[in-house]
Design an enzyme around this catalytic site. Structure first.
Site, PDB file in Angstrom:
ATOM      1  N   SER A   1       0.856  -1.341   0.123  1.00  0.00           N
ATOM      2  CA  SER A   1       0.013  -0.055  -0.066  1.00  0.00           C
ATOM      3  C   SER A   1       0.745   1.389   0.029  1.00  0.00           C
ATOM      4  O   SER A   1       1.981   1.169   0.424  1.00  0.00           O
ATOM      5  CB  SER A   1      -0.794   0.087   1.294  1.00  0.00           C
ATOM      6  OG  SER A   1      -1.495   1.141   1.494  1.00  0.00           O
TER       7      SER A   1
ATOM      8  N   TYR B   1      -2.450  -0.929  10.341  1.00  0.00           N
ATOM      9  CA  TYR B   1      -2.503  -1.300   8.886  1.00  0.00           C
ATOM     10  C   TYR B   1      -1.146  -0.890   8.222  1.00  0.00           C
ATOM     11  O   TYR B   1      -0.529  -1.582   7.490  1.00  0.00           O
ATOM     12  CB  TYR B   1      -3.577  -0.215   8.311  1.00  0.00           C
ATOM     13  CG  TYR B   1      -3.789  -0.498   6.784  1.00  0.00           C
ATOM     14  CD1 TYR B   1      -4.586  -1.589   6.213  1.00  0.00           C
ATOM     15  CD2 TYR B   1      -3.264   0.372   5.887  1.00  0.00           C
ATOM     16  CE1 TYR B   1      -4.793  -1.757   5.120  1.00  0.00           C
ATOM     17  CE2 TYR B   1      -3.333   0.099   4.444  1.00  0.00           C
ATOM     18  CZ  TYR B   1      -4.055  -0.990   3.899  1.00  0.00           C
ATOM     19  OH  TYR B   1      -4.505  -1.027   2.919  1.00  0.00           O
TER      20      TYR B   1
HETATM   21  P1  NDP Z   1     -11.974  -5.634  -0.080  1.00  0.00           P
HETATM   22  O1  NDP Z   1     -12.408  -5.295   1.287  1.00  0.00           O
HETATM   23  O2  NDP Z   1     -12.601  -4.971  -1.155  1.00  0.00           O
HETATM   24  O3  NDP Z   1     -11.692  -7.129  -0.198  1.00  0.00           O
HETATM   25  C1  NDP Z   1     -11.066  -7.816   0.740  1.00  0.00           C
HETATM   26  C2  NDP Z   1     -10.854  -9.392   0.297  1.00  0.00           C
HETATM   27  O4  NDP Z   1     -10.049  -9.745   1.172  1.00  0.00           O
HETATM   28  C3  NDP Z   1     -12.223 -10.163   0.318  1.00  0.00           C
HETATM   29  O5  NDP Z   1     -12.262 -10.807  -0.789  1.00  0.00           O
HETATM   30  C4  NDP Z   1     -12.159 -10.680   1.521  1.00  0.00           C
HETATM   31  O6  NDP Z   1     -13.042 -11.793   1.562  1.00  0.00           O
HETATM   32  C5  NDP Z   1     -10.700 -11.034   1.823  1.00  0.00           C
HETATM   33  N1  NDP Z   1     -10.296 -11.269   3.297  1.00  0.00           N
HETATM   34  C6  NDP Z   1     -10.244 -10.343   4.302  1.00  0.00           C
HETATM   35  N2  NDP Z   1      -9.932 -11.133   5.223  1.00  0.00           N
HETATM   36  C7  NDP Z   1      -9.795 -12.308   5.148  1.00  0.00           C
HETATM   37  C8  NDP Z   1      -9.324 -13.477   5.906  1.00  0.00           C
HETATM   38  N3  NDP Z   1      -9.145 -13.432   7.125  1.00  0.00           N
HETATM   39  N4  NDP Z   1      -9.601 -14.804   5.294  1.00  0.00           N
HETATM   40  C9  NDP Z   1      -9.745 -14.856   3.777  1.00  0.00           C
HETATM   41  N5  NDP Z   1      -9.992 -13.689   3.045  1.00  0.00           N
HETATM   42  C10 NDP Z   1     -10.222 -12.449   3.630  1.00  0.00           C
HETATM   43  O7  NDP Z   1     -10.354  -4.901  -0.076  1.00  0.00           O
HETATM   44  P2  NDP Z   1      -9.504  -4.198  -1.102  1.00  0.00           P
HETATM   45  O8  NDP Z   1      -9.858  -4.884  -2.564  1.00  0.00           O
HETATM   46  O9  NDP Z   1      -9.801  -2.857  -1.143  1.00  0.00           O
HETATM   47  O10 NDP Z   1      -7.982  -4.369  -0.850  1.00  0.00           O
HETATM   48  C11 NDP Z   1      -7.290  -5.673  -1.072  1.00  0.00           C
HETATM   49  C12 NDP Z   1      -5.880  -5.450  -0.858  1.00  0.00           C
HETATM   50  O11 NDP Z   1      -5.354  -4.230  -1.309  1.00  0.00           O
HETATM   51  C13 NDP Z   1      -5.849  -5.252   0.841  1.00  0.00           C
HETATM   52  O12 NDP Z   1      -4.565  -6.131   1.114  1.00  0.00           O
HETATM   53  C14 NDP Z   1      -5.570  -3.749   0.829  1.00  0.00           C
HETATM   54  O13 NDP Z   1      -4.779  -3.646   2.055  1.00  0.00           O
HETATM   55  C15 NDP Z   1      -4.856  -3.473  -0.133  1.00  0.00           C
HETATM   56  N6  NDP Z   1      -4.972  -1.862  -0.551  1.00  0.00           N
HETATM   57  C16 NDP Z   1      -6.088  -1.476  -0.979  1.00  0.00           C
HETATM   58  C17 NDP Z   1      -6.312  -0.220  -1.182  1.00  0.00           C
HETATM   59  C18 NDP Z   1      -7.501   0.682  -1.577  1.00  0.00           C
HETATM   60  O14 NDP Z   1      -7.483   1.788  -1.792  1.00  0.00           O
HETATM   61  N7  NDP Z   1      -8.690  -0.201  -1.416  1.00  0.00           N
HETATM   62  C19 NDP Z   1      -5.145   0.590  -1.285  1.00  0.00           C
HETATM   63  C20 NDP Z   1      -3.961  -0.096  -1.110  1.00  0.00           C
HETATM   64  C21 NDP Z   1      -3.883  -1.228  -0.426  1.00  0.00           C
HETATM   65  P3  NDP Z   1     -14.152 -12.161   2.568  1.00  0.00           P
HETATM   66  O15 NDP Z   1     -15.303 -11.076   1.877  1.00  0.00           O
HETATM   67  O16 NDP Z   1     -14.645 -13.659   2.406  1.00  0.00           O
HETATM   68  O17 NDP Z   1     -14.053 -11.727   3.942  1.00  0.00           O
END
Ligand code: NDP
Length: 257
Positions: free
Chosen positions: A148, A161
């Site tokens: 990130s 985070y």
């Molecule tokens: P979302 O919240 O849209 O999606 C998160 C995903 O991670 C879902 O598929 C969720 O599945 C899964 N997940 C979360 N916890 C678990 C767990 N314990 N076990 C299995 N699966 C899990 O997130 P984003 O798409 O926004 O973010 C994705 C990545 O990108 C993250 O690492 C985030 O930190 C990073 N990021 C995001 C940014 C942004 O602006 N959005 C910026 C920079 C980095 P389920 O629904 O089944 O829980």
């Protein structure tokens, strides 16, 4: 004949947290480049919906799914074994699953600190370790960890985070130190502010939204599609000598004050 440098045909890619958001966009990009994608999440209903959507788009032969909690070491080991026995060797792993939790440090409960660290950082170690066992045996693999801009930058209220994403950078380097000799390339993608479910409340917050537009040299939020090109590149033969790097995809946010 076109270039085959970014062709992923026949390669199996597991993308954690691909039931929605950035992971889903990366999975779609890898599938479009020819990979067999293994979709993943914790919530089985949401995962089934995304899997059905992908099957309609790419065909059931090249779309698989697996559900496990990335913070549970035994579930991770079981999940990776299942993918490798039912689908085949994982050639590309994207450690993308992650969570956010916004609370000032003085009010932060240790349980929430632990949960964010386990979901964002420990998970990449656990899933990476299990996938790397086979990659090392076969002498090839690509691991892409999702970092990130908070890998480099801090902001009030998101300490766990920021700490976890800084950790992802150095875990990427540590994996490189131990696994590069096995022809495994481990790199990280560091997205800027991307409009997903995780950030919907920030997009809806007028003052935060205008701060983002002003603070980002490109003057816009990123989209999940912005992350796809770099992910396909890092997963492909085009990145065979790229090791341990963090690629910022942030509209210039981390290079301009
Ligand atoms: P979302 O919240 O849209 O999606 C998160 C995903 O991670 C879902 O598929 C969720 O599945 C899964 N997940 C979360 N916890 C678990 C767990 N314990 N076990 C299995 N699966 C899990 O997130 P984003 O798409 O926004 O973010 C994705 C990545 O990108 C993250 O690492 C985030 O930190 C990073 N990021 C995001 C940014 C942004 O602006 N959005 C910026 C920079 C980095 P389920 O629904 O089944 O829980």
């Amino acid at each position: 004949m076109g270039s085959t440098l970014f062709d992923l045909t026949g390669r199996i890619a597991l993308i954690t947290g691909s039931s929605r958001g950035i992971g889903k966009a990366i999975a779609r990009g890898l599938a479009e480049a020819g990979a067999t994608v293994v979709l993943h999440g914790k919530d089985e209903r949401r995962l089934a919906e995304t899997t059905a959507e992908f099957e309609a788009e790419f065909g059931a032969q090249t779309v698989k799914s697996v559900a496990f909690d990335v913070t549970d070491a035994e579930a991770v080991a079981r999940g990776i074994r299942t993918v490798e026995s039912e689908t085949g060797p994982i050639r590309i792993l994207v450690n993308n699953a992650g969570v956010q939790h916004r609370v000032p440090l003085l009010d932060l409960a240790v349980e929430d600190w632990d949960r964010v660290l386990r979901t964002n950082l420990t998970s990449a170690f656990l899933v990476g370790r299990e996938a790397a066992r086979g990659m090392i045996e076969r002498g090839s693999g690509k691991i892409i960890n999702i970092a990130s801009v908070q890998t480099d930058l801090a902001r009030p209220t998101i300490a766990p985070y920021t700490a976890s994403k800084g950790g992802v950078r150095n875990l990427t380097r540590a994996m490189t130190a131990e696994w590069a000799e096995h022809d495994i390339q481990v790199n990280a993608i560091a997205p800027g502010y991307i409009h997903t479910e995780m950030t919907q409340n920030l997009v809806d917050d007028e003052s935060f939204n205008s701060w983002i537009l002003g603070r980002t040299p490109a003057h816009r939020w990123g989209t999940t599609a912005d992350i796809v090109g770099p992910a396909v590149w890092l997963a492909s033969d085009g990145a065979d000598f790229v090791n341990g790097q963090v690629i910022f995809i942030d509209g210039g946010m981390t290079v301009v004050v």
